[in-house]
Write a protein that holds these residues in place. Sequence first.
Motif, PDB file in Angstrom:
ATOM      1  N   UNK A  80     -28.179   4.787 -11.444  1.00  0.00           N
ATOM      2  CA  UNK A  80     -28.462   5.691 -10.332  1.00  0.00           C
ATOM      3  C   UNK A  80     -27.358   6.736 -10.181  1.00  0.00           C
ATOM      4  N   UNK A  81     -26.119   6.324 -10.400  1.00  0.00           N
ATOM      5  CA  UNK A  81     -24.998   7.255 -10.329  1.00  0.00           C
ATOM      6  C   UNK A  81     -25.126   8.331 -11.388  1.00  0.00           C
ATOM      7  N   UNK A  82     -25.482   7.939 -12.590  1.00  0.00           N
ATOM      8  CA  UNK A  82     -25.657   8.914 -13.679  1.00  0.00           C
ATOM      9  C   UNK A  82     -26.742   9.920 -13.323  1.00  0.00           C
ATOM     10  N   UNK A  83     -27.835   9.450 -12.765  1.00  0.00           N
ATOM     11  CA  UNK A  83     -28.909  10.353 -12.354  1.00  0.00           C
ATOM     12  C   UNK A  83     -28.444  11.307 -11.259  1.00  0.00           C
ATOM     13  N   UNK A  84     -27.665  10.809 -10.318  1.00  0.00           N
ATOM     14  CA  UNK A  84     -27.128  11.671  -9.252  1.00  0.00           C
ATOM     15  C   UNK A  84     -26.191  12.723  -9.816  1.00  0.00           C
ATOM     16  N   UNK A  85     -25.353  12.331 -10.755  1.00  0.00           N
ATOM     17  CA  UNK A  85     -24.414  13.268 -11.368  1.00  0.00           C
ATOM     18  C   UNK A  85     -25.174  14.375 -12.094  1.00  0.00           C
ATOM     19  N   UNK A  86     -26.189  14.012 -12.845  1.00  0.00           N
ATOM     20  CA  UNK A  86     -26.987  15.012 -13.552  1.00  0.00           C
ATOM     21  C   UNK A  86     -27.670  15.942 -12.556  1.00  0.00           C
ATOM     22  N   UNK A  87     -28.247  15.378 -11.502  1.00  0.00           N
ATOM     23  CA  UNK A  87     -28.932  16.185 -10.487  1.00  0.00           C
ATOM     24  C   UNK A  87     -27.978  17.137  -9.770  1.00  0.00           C
ATOM     25  N   UNK A  88     -26.722  16.742  -9.665  1.00  0.00           N
ATOM     26  CA  UNK A  88     -25.722  17.573  -8.992  1.00  0.00           C
ATOM     27  C   UNK A  88     -25.053  18.566  -9.939  1.00  0.00           C
ATOM     28  N   UNK A  89     -25.511  18.632 -11.183  1.00  0.00           N
ATOM     29  CA  UNK A  89     -24.977  19.613 -12.123  1.00  0.00           C
ATOM     30  C   UNK A  89     -23.772  19.151 -12.895  1.00  0.00           C
ATOM     31  N   UNK A  90     -23.670  17.864 -13.168  1.00  0.00           N
ATOM     32  CA  UNK A  90     -22.525  17.329 -13.899  1.00  0.00           C
ATOM     33  C   UNK A  90     -22.318  17.946 -15.270  1.00  0.00           C
ATOM     34  N   UNK A  91     -23.357  18.400 -15.901  1.00  0.00           N
ATOM     35  CA  UNK A  91     -23.236  19.090 -17.181  1.00  0.00           C
ATOM     36  C   UNK A  91     -23.282  18.170 -18.386  1.00  0.00           C
ATOM     37  N   UNK A  92     -23.401  18.812 -19.544  1.00  0.00           N
ATOM     38  CA  UNK A  92     -23.547  18.080 -20.801  1.00  0.00           C
ATOM     39  C   UNK A  92     -22.323  17.249 -21.158  1.00  0.00           C
ATOM     40  N   UNK A  93     -21.131  17.765 -20.916  1.00  0.00           N
ATOM     41  CA  UNK A  93     -19.918  17.026 -21.273  1.00  0.00           C
ATOM     42  C   UNK A  93     -19.804  15.741 -20.453  1.00  0.00           C
ATOM     43  N   UNK A  94     -20.172  15.819 -19.192  1.00  0.00           N
ATOM     44  CA  UNK A  94     -20.111  14.634 -18.332  1.00  0.00           C
ATOM     45  C   UNK A  94     -21.191  13.642 -18.727  1.00  0.00           C
ATOM     46  N   UNK A  95     -22.404  14.130 -19.022  1.00  0.00           N
ATOM     47  CA  UNK A  95     -23.460  13.215 -19.441  1.00  0.00           C
ATOM     48  C   UNK A  95     -23.093  12.552 -20.767  1.00  0.00           C
ATOM     49  N   UNK A  96     -22.458  13.293 -21.659  1.00  0.00           N
ATOM     50  CA  UNK A  96     -21.995  12.716 -22.923  1.00  0.00           C
ATOM     51  C   UNK A  96     -20.955  11.618 -22.670  1.00  0.00           C
ATOM     52  N   UNK A  97     -20.125  11.816 -21.657  1.00  0.00           N
ATOM     53  CA  UNK A  97     -19.135  10.810 -21.297  1.00  0.00           C
ATOM     54  C   UNK A  97     -19.823   9.537 -20.789  1.00  0.00           C
ATOM     55  N   UNK A  98     -20.840   9.704 -19.932  1.00  0.00           N
ATOM     56  CA  UNK A  98     -21.615   8.544 -19.487  1.00  0.00           C
ATOM     57  C   UNK A  98     -22.239   7.838 -20.688  1.00  0.00           C
TER      58      UNK A  98
END
Length: 116
Positions: A80-98
């Motif tokens: 759920x945290x990962x989904x929230x981060x993506x929805x808030x504009x975390x970006x590709x680098x952050x999603x890659x980190x997840x």
Amino acid sequence: MRNKLASVVTIGAISLFSFGNLQVAAAPVPGFEGLYEAVLGACTPPAGTPAACEAAINAYSAALVAAGVDPAVALQSFTELRAEVVAAGGGEAIDALFEELLPESGAVGGDEASPV
């Protein structure tokens, strides 16, 4: 008659599935709201950076492990945290980190290859 029965069974199954999800643990894990919010802040703009995000994820994860939180509950929280981060504009680098740190948290949205 069969169509009505199938619809009732399907609706019942969906209701049970939804109810079951409520029992797993909604993000954040109760008692760890501060760490959850720290990850969210460290992984989203304007302050989010990969280094800060990694440190916050590790702190949240370590706290959950130290407290003996059920791994399924922890995973649900990170998903759920990962989904929230993506929805808030975390970006590709952050999603890659997840993806690197928590691949089980599942890819959210994005550019999945289409089957040919």
